[in-house]
Design a protein around this motif. Structure first.
Motif, PDB file in Angstrom:
ATOM      1  N   ASP A   1       0.813  -1.218   0.000  1.00 31.84           N
ATOM      2  CA  ASP A   1       0.000   0.000   0.000  1.00 31.84           C
ATOM      3  C   ASP A   1       0.841   1.260   0.000  1.00 31.84           C
ATOM      4  O   ASP A   1       0.319   2.353  -0.145  1.00 31.84           O
ATOM      5  N   PHE A   2       2.156   1.071   0.206  1.00 29.75           N
ATOM      6  CA  PHE A   2       3.013   2.251   0.316  1.00 29.75           C
ATOM      7  C   PHE A   2       3.235   2.870  -1.052  1.00 29.75           C
ATOM      8  O   PHE A   2       3.907   2.306  -1.902  1.00 29.75           O
ATOM      9  N   ARG A   3       2.674   4.006  -1.244  1.00 31.37           N
ATOM     10  CA  ARG A   3       2.801   4.659  -2.549  1.00 31.37           C
ATOM     11  C   ARG A   3       2.745   6.157  -2.316  1.00 31.37           C
ATOM     12  O   ARG A   3       1.762   6.676  -1.768  1.00 31.37           O
ATOM     13  N   ILE A   4       3.818   6.842  -2.656  1.00 28.41           N
ATOM     14  CA  ILE A   4       3.800   8.302  -2.541  1.00 28.41           C
ATOM     15  C   ILE A   4       3.410   8.860  -3.891  1.00 28.41           C
ATOM     16  O   ILE A   4       4.116   8.659  -4.880  1.00 28.41           O
ATOM     17  N   PRO A   5       2.321   9.567  -3.971  1.00 23.89           N
ATOM     18  CA  PRO A   5       1.822  10.004  -5.289  1.00 23.89           C
ATOM     19  C   PRO A   5       2.543  11.244  -5.803  1.00 23.89           C
ATOM     20  O   PRO A   5       1.927  12.281  -6.033  1.00 23.89           O
ATOM     21  N   VAL A   6       3.863  11.123  -5.996  1.00 25.79           N
ATOM     22  CA  VAL A   6       4.656  12.266  -6.456  1.00 25.79           C
ATOM     23  C   VAL A   6       4.198  12.717  -7.836  1.00 25.79           C
ATOM     24  O   VAL A   6       3.932  13.893  -8.088  1.00 25.79           O
ATOM     25  N   GLY A   7       4.084  11.731  -8.722  1.00 25.18           N
ATOM     26  CA  GLY A   7       3.714  12.040 -10.100  1.00 25.18           C
ATOM     27  C   GLY A   7       2.358  12.720 -10.165  1.00 25.18           C
ATOM     28  O   GLY A   7       2.169  13.722 -10.858  1.00 25.18           O
ATOM     29  N   GLU A   8       1.392  12.143  -9.372  1.00 27.47           N
ATOM     30  CA  GLU A   8       0.037  12.688  -9.357  1.00 27.47           C
ATOM     31  C   GLU A   8       0.033  14.147  -8.922  1.00 27.47           C
ATOM     32  O   GLU A   8      -0.593  15.001  -9.544  1.00 27.47           O
ATOM     33  N   ARG A   9       0.794  14.412  -7.839  1.00 24.04           N
ATOM     34  CA  ARG A   9       0.860  15.781  -7.322  1.00 24.04           C
ATOM     35  C   ARG A   9       1.467  16.717  -8.374  1.00 24.04           C
ATOM     36  O   ARG A   9       0.980  17.820  -8.597  1.00 24.04           O
ATOM     37  N   ALA A  10       2.555  16.245  -9.001  1.00 26.88           N
ATOM     38  CA  ALA A  10       3.218  17.076 -10.008  1.00 26.88           C
ATOM     39  C   ALA A  10       2.248  17.383 -11.137  1.00 26.88           C
ATOM     40  O   ALA A  10       2.145  18.525 -11.602  1.00 26.88           O
ATOM     41  N   SER A  11       1.526  16.357 -11.536  1.00 27.61           N
ATOM     42  CA  SER A  11       0.558  16.523 -12.616  1.00 27.61           C
ATOM     43  C   SER A  11      -0.514  17.530 -12.225  1.00 27.61           C
ATOM     44  O   SER A  11      -0.883  18.417 -13.002  1.00 27.61           O
ATOM     45  N   GLU A  12      -0.999  17.418 -10.958  1.00 30.42           N
ATOM     46  CA  GLU A  12      -2.002  18.367 -10.474  1.00 30.42           C
ATOM     47  C   GLU A  12      -1.447  19.790 -10.470  1.00 30.42           C
ATOM     48  O   GLU A  12      -2.134  20.744 -10.843  1.00 30.42           O
ATOM     49  N   GLY A  13      -0.174  19.868 -10.067  1.00 29.68           N
ATOM     50  CA  GLY A  13       0.475  21.188 -10.036  1.00 29.68           C
ATOM     51  C   GLY A  13       0.502  21.807 -11.418  1.00 29.68           C
ATOM     52  O   GLY A  13       0.143  22.979 -11.602  1.00 29.68           O
ATOM     53  N   VAL A  14       0.930  20.995 -12.392  1.00 28.58           N
ATOM     54  CA  VAL A  14       1.001  21.507 -13.758  1.00 28.58           C
ATOM     55  C   VAL A  14      -0.394  21.912 -14.241  1.00 28.58           C
ATOM     56  O   VAL A  14      -0.583  22.978 -14.832  1.00 28.58           O
ATOM     57  N   ASP A  15      -1.384  21.052 -13.937  1.00 29.42           N
ATOM     58  CA  ASP A  15      -2.760  21.365 -14.328  1.00 29.42           C
ATOM     59  C   ASP A  15      -3.208  22.698 -13.743  1.00 29.42           C
ATOM     60  O   ASP A  15      -3.838  23.519 -14.416  1.00 29.42           O
ATOM     61  N   TRP A  16      -2.850  22.891 -12.481  1.00 29.20           N
ATOM     62  CA  TRP A  16      -3.237  24.135 -11.798  1.00 29.20           C
ATOM     63  C   TRP A  16      -2.617  25.341 -12.504  1.00 29.20           C
ATOM     64  O   TRP A  16      -3.273  26.342 -12.749  1.00 29.20           O
ATOM     65  N   VAL A  17      -1.342  25.188 -12.810  1.00 30.47           N
ATOM     66  CA  VAL A  17      -0.636  26.289 -13.476  1.00 30.47           C
ATOM     67  C   VAL A  17      -1.276  26.584 -14.825  1.00 30.47           C
ATOM     68  O   VAL A  17      -1.525  27.739 -15.174  1.00 30.47           O
ATOM     69  N   VAL A  18      -1.592  25.490 -15.563  1.00 30.46           N
ATOM     70  CA  VAL A  18      -2.197  25.678 -16.883  1.00 30.46           C
ATOM     71  C   VAL A  18      -3.514  26.436 -16.755  1.00 30.46           C
ATOM     72  O   VAL A  18      -3.801  27.369 -17.502  1.00 30.46           O
ATOM     73  N   GLU A  19      -4.302  26.057 -15.744  1.00 30.18           N
ATOM     74  CA  GLU A  19      -5.610  26.666 -15.564  1.00 30.18           C
ATOM     75  C   GLU A  19      -5.527  28.126 -15.128  1.00 30.18           C
ATOM     76  O   GLU A  19      -6.228  28.985 -15.651  1.00 30.18           O
ATOM     77  N   ASN A  20      -4.616  28.372 -14.147  1.00 29.17           N
ATOM     78  CA  ASN A  20      -4.606  29.687 -13.524  1.00 29.17           C
ATOM     79  C   ASN A  20      -3.639  30.689 -14.142  1.00 29.17           C
ATOM     80  O   ASN A  20      -3.856  31.887 -14.061  1.00 29.17           O
ATOM     81  N   LEU A  21      -2.541  30.187 -14.683  1.00 29.83           N
ATOM     82  CA  LEU A  21      -1.557  31.117 -15.228  1.00 29.83           C
ATOM     83  C   LEU A  21      -1.502  31.026 -16.744  1.00 29.83           C
ATOM     84  O   LEU A  21      -0.504  31.367 -17.361  1.00 29.83           O
ATOM     85  N   GLY A  22      -2.581  30.532 -17.310  1.00 29.65           N
ATOM     86  CA  GLY A  22      -2.616  30.323 -18.757  1.00 29.65           C
ATOM     87  C   GLY A  22      -2.237  31.550 -19.554  1.00 29.65           C
ATOM     88  O   GLY A  22      -1.452  31.482 -20.498  1.00 29.65           O
ATOM     89  N   SER A  23      -2.742  32.708 -19.116  1.00 31.25           N
ATOM     90  CA  SER A  23      -2.485  33.913 -19.917  1.00 31.25           C
ATOM     91  C   SER A  23      -1.000  34.289 -19.903  1.00 31.25           C
ATOM     92  O   SER A  23      -0.441  34.730 -20.903  1.00 31.25           O
ATOM     93  N   LEU A  24      -0.369  34.085 -18.739  1.00 32.18           N
ATOM     94  CA  LEU A  24       1.070  34.366 -18.653  1.00 32.18           C
ATOM     95  C   LEU A  24       1.840  33.517 -19.662  1.00 32.18           C
ATOM     96  O   LEU A  24       2.720  34.005 -20.382  1.00 32.18           O
TER      97      LEU A  24
END
Lengths: 440, 291
Positions: free
Chosen positions: B3-26
């Motif tokens: 069960d030991f799984r650190i969702p590093v990739g998932e978090r990174a992906s969420e981070g990128v998604d967030w940036v795309v959504e919020n800083l898109g104009s930049l």
């Protein structure tokens, strides 16, 4: 050579490298040895105090690790002292703003480095003008000034070369010219000649002394070479393990070492090249002041048991010497005055190194007369004193037994004709050799 | 442990998604800047006839290194023309020039800061390790998301990938300047800025030039990979040849990359050495720092 104006004054300087420098200083002041002041603390300089006068060459001498490089870098604020103060002509270097410190460096103190530290991408001319450029001197003016100092260190014609086209000695001349051109009150020299070949080094030392006497610079010179220190220093501070163990003239260091360390250090020094005539000279034993004739001279020689005596005028100006033989023959001829019959006495000056006295001493029957620049007799250097000084104890020369005096020829003749015994003969033959030598 | 799984990739992906959504104009703005730069440079390289560009490069080569290099570069460039890769090569060159310039402009000040300020160095070092060792393809994913298909994600991924040696060698070069020479500047009262300009940068120049050379070489290799996200140029042809198993096209595009690489390498390494006609014209002035 130096007026009494204090140019640089260091008081209670400490430099401790490490995480807790202040605590380390407290421990040292409480008497802790240098190696017991906390694991990572290193006391490079401990309680260094000294004053340097205008026109003086002050040498800081010590082996590597003695803290001398750290000390010199505190004198221009390259390193901030952990404790203590440095004053240059009343400006305090310690605890001032960076701007103020830069200002002091521009005008008060320049530096010559061991590895020359020239800017390789600049010509000799631009290197020498560097300090002036920082001071915002207009280009034409600083170039002119740089040329002057390049010429002074003997590098005419090399102005447009680059440092790597020059030999080590020439590069250091550029370093020296750069420091001199800045025209600061104090010149710091950090092992400036240590990277040079011995022959070049000696040449540079001589040039430095020459320039110093010409420009009357105040110089603080760091070296690990005792002979160098003795050669160029007016005063020397000997450092050991971060502390200054003795400050004194080369002669004081040599003749009166403060402790075992200094005396061991100086035992290999070529004394003949450090000590001067004035350090070993003695009051003349046989001295006659005019007026006076041969009779007075003979009496003095008899009292002092010597075979010759110096003759001076009323102002103690050396006129020459007279031997017992001459005095006797003058007396027999009934001459009243000595002045026309004086023989020339070998002379030297108080600043002459012992090394230069040996040949004159051999060639002269009398002790060498030491006279000042006005020709006045200051003292004499007998041969025994020269020998004793080389042995490290010139005091021994004072107590040395004088060579038995020559007997007057009449006495010898009387003795020979009377055939008074074999024990007189060796004495007379041995001592009468001296006047004969003089005839040569 | 199953069960030991650190969702590093998932978090990174969420981070990128967030940036795309919020800083898109930049990122849209950045995209237009990069594209604009690329198009200007590309226009300069691609508009004139090939022979004009070749002659220009040969003359520059003559100044930088001398006759041998000039002749060799002429032959190499003619070969590219002969293989019908000239337009692609110019596109790629434009990409490299834009990306490498931006990387250098970022890297050198960062390197200076790292050399002068210890904390900066402590932070920058692991970041550079990260940038340099992360597989180059991985940068393309967020770059693609942020900048969409085209030259912009290629340029951004290239900058990130190629920057590290520029920072490192600048820091190393400045730290490596002889301590006494810096002290000499200080001892004569020079300000830190003047010491940097007149002593540290000139003496560190060979090292900095080596860094610039490395940045350019890495840019070139990354620009080819950027063909995957539609950056075009030689990289586009390399990718196409791979997809089609077209050996002929692959060899021609690959060979053109090699010729460009050698040209760029020889040019940039010559700057630190002062050779060729340039040096002859400034006779007597030695290379900086080779003491």
């Amino acid at each position: 050579m130096s007026s009494n104006e204090i140019v640089l004054k260091a008081q209670g300087l400490y430099k401790v490298f490490g995480p807790k420098p202040d605590a380390a200083i407290k421990k040292i002041q409480g008497g802790a040895p240098r190696d017991k002041i906390g694991a990572n603390n290193t006391a490079a300089v401990i309680d260094a105090s000294f004053e340097v006068q205008r026109g003086e060459i002050f040498v800081v001498m010590g082996l590597s690790g003695s803290g001398k490089s750290t000390l010199i870098r505190m004198l221009n604020g390259l390193w901030e002292p952990t404790a203590g103060t440095v004053d240059i002509l009343g400006d305090t270097l310690t605890g001032v703003s960076a701007r103020k410190l830069r200002n002091i460096r521009e005008t008060r103190v320049s530096m010559v480095f061991q590895q020359f530290a020239l800017l390789p991408h600049r010509s000799v001319l631009d290197n020498v003008a560097y300090g002036l450029e920082i001071r915002k001197m207009p280009r034409a003016q600083r170039i002119e000034r740089a040329r002057k100092y390049i010429s002074m260190v003997g590098l005419d014609g090399w102005e447009d070369k680059y440092p790597k086209e020059l030999s080590g000695g020439m590069q250091q001349r550029v370093g020296l010219a750069r420091a001199l051109a800045a025209d600061t009150d104090v010149l710091l020299m950090d092992e400036a000649f240590s990277a040079l070949d011995p022959l070049i080094r000696r040449e540079m030392q001589e040039q430095l002394i020459e320039l110093q006497s010409e420009l009357d610079k105040t110089i603080i010179f760091i070296t690990h070479d005792l002979n160098e220190a003795m050669f160029i220093g007016d005063r020397i501070a000997v450092m050991r393990d971060g502390r200054i163990v003795q400050i004194g003239t080369p002669e004081e260091i040599l003749t009166d070492p403060a402790n075992e360390y200094v005396s061991q250090f100086v035992q290999d020094v070529d004394r003949a090249r450090v000590l001067t005539a004035s350090a070993v000279m003695q009051p003349p034993a046989a001295l006659m002041q005019l007026p006076g004739g041969p009779r007075k001279a003979l009496r003095i020689m008899r009292e002092q048991q010597t075979s010759a005596c110096f003759v001076v005028d009323r102002h103690r100006k050396l006129l020459g010497a007279v031997t017992d033989r001459e005095a006797l023959s003058l007396l027999r001829r009934g001459e009243e005055s000595l002045t026309d019959h004086l023989s020339e006495a070998a002379q030297t000056t108080p600043d002459t190194l012992l090394a230069e006295l040996f040949i004159p001493a051999v060639e002269s029957v009398l002790p060498l007369a030491v006279v000042d620049e006005r020709g006045r007799l200051q003292g004499v250097v007998p041969r025994v004193v020269l020998l004793a000084a080389l042995g490290g104890e010139h005091e021994a020369g004072v107590n040395a037994q004088p060579i038995p005096p020559a007997l007057a020829p009449s006495v010898v003749e009387d003795a020979l004709s009377a055939d008074s015994g074999p024990d007189v003969k060796p004495v007379s033959t041995a001592s009468t050799v001296q006047p004969q030598e003089e005839d040569n | 442990m199953e069960d030991f799984r650190i969702p590093v990739g998932e978090r990174a992906s969420e981070g990128v998604d967030w940036v795309v959504e919020n800083l898109g104009s930049l990122f849209d703005w950045l995209r237009s800047v990069f594209v604009g730069m690329y198009e200007s440079v590309n226009w300069v390289l691609s508009t004139p006839p090939a022979i004009v560009v070749i002659i220009t490069i040969v003359v520059l080569g003559l100044f930088a290194r001398g006759w041998t290099f000039a002749v060799a570069s002429a032959l190499g460039l003619l070969l590219i023309v002969g293989m019908d890769q000239w337009d692609n090569a110019m596109n790629t060159l434009a990409l490299v020039l834009v990306a490498a310039t931006i990387a250098i402009v970022l890297a050198i000040p960062l390197g200076i800061a790292a050399a002068k300020v210890r904390p900066v160095s402590i932070v920058v070092r692991p970041v550079m390790d990260f940038l340099q060792t992360m597989p180059a393809f991985v940068y393309l994913i967020p770059a693609l998301l942020l900048f969409r298909v085209g030259v912009a994600p290629g340029i951004v991924a290239t900058i990130i990938f190629a920057m590290a040696p520029g920072v490192r060698l600048t820091e190393l070069g400045i730290r490596g300047v002889d301590r006494e020479t810096v002290e000499a500047g200080q001892a004569f009262g020079a300000t830190p800025g003047r010491i940097l300009r007149q002593i540290q940068l000139p003496l560190a120049l060979p090292s900095i030039m080596a860094g610039i050379n490395q940045v350019i070489m890495l840019s070139l290799s990354m620009v080819v990979i950027a063909g995957l996200v539609g950056a075009g140029g030689l990289g586009g042809d390399v990718i196409t040849s791979l997809n089609r198993l077209d050996t002929a096209l692959g060899v021609e595009a690959g060979l053109s990359v090699v010729i460009l690489a050698m040209l760029l390498d020889r040019f940039t390494s010559a700057f630190g050495e002062r050779r060729g006609l340039y040096a002859a014209l400034r006779k007597g002035r030695p290379a900086v720092g080779n003491v």
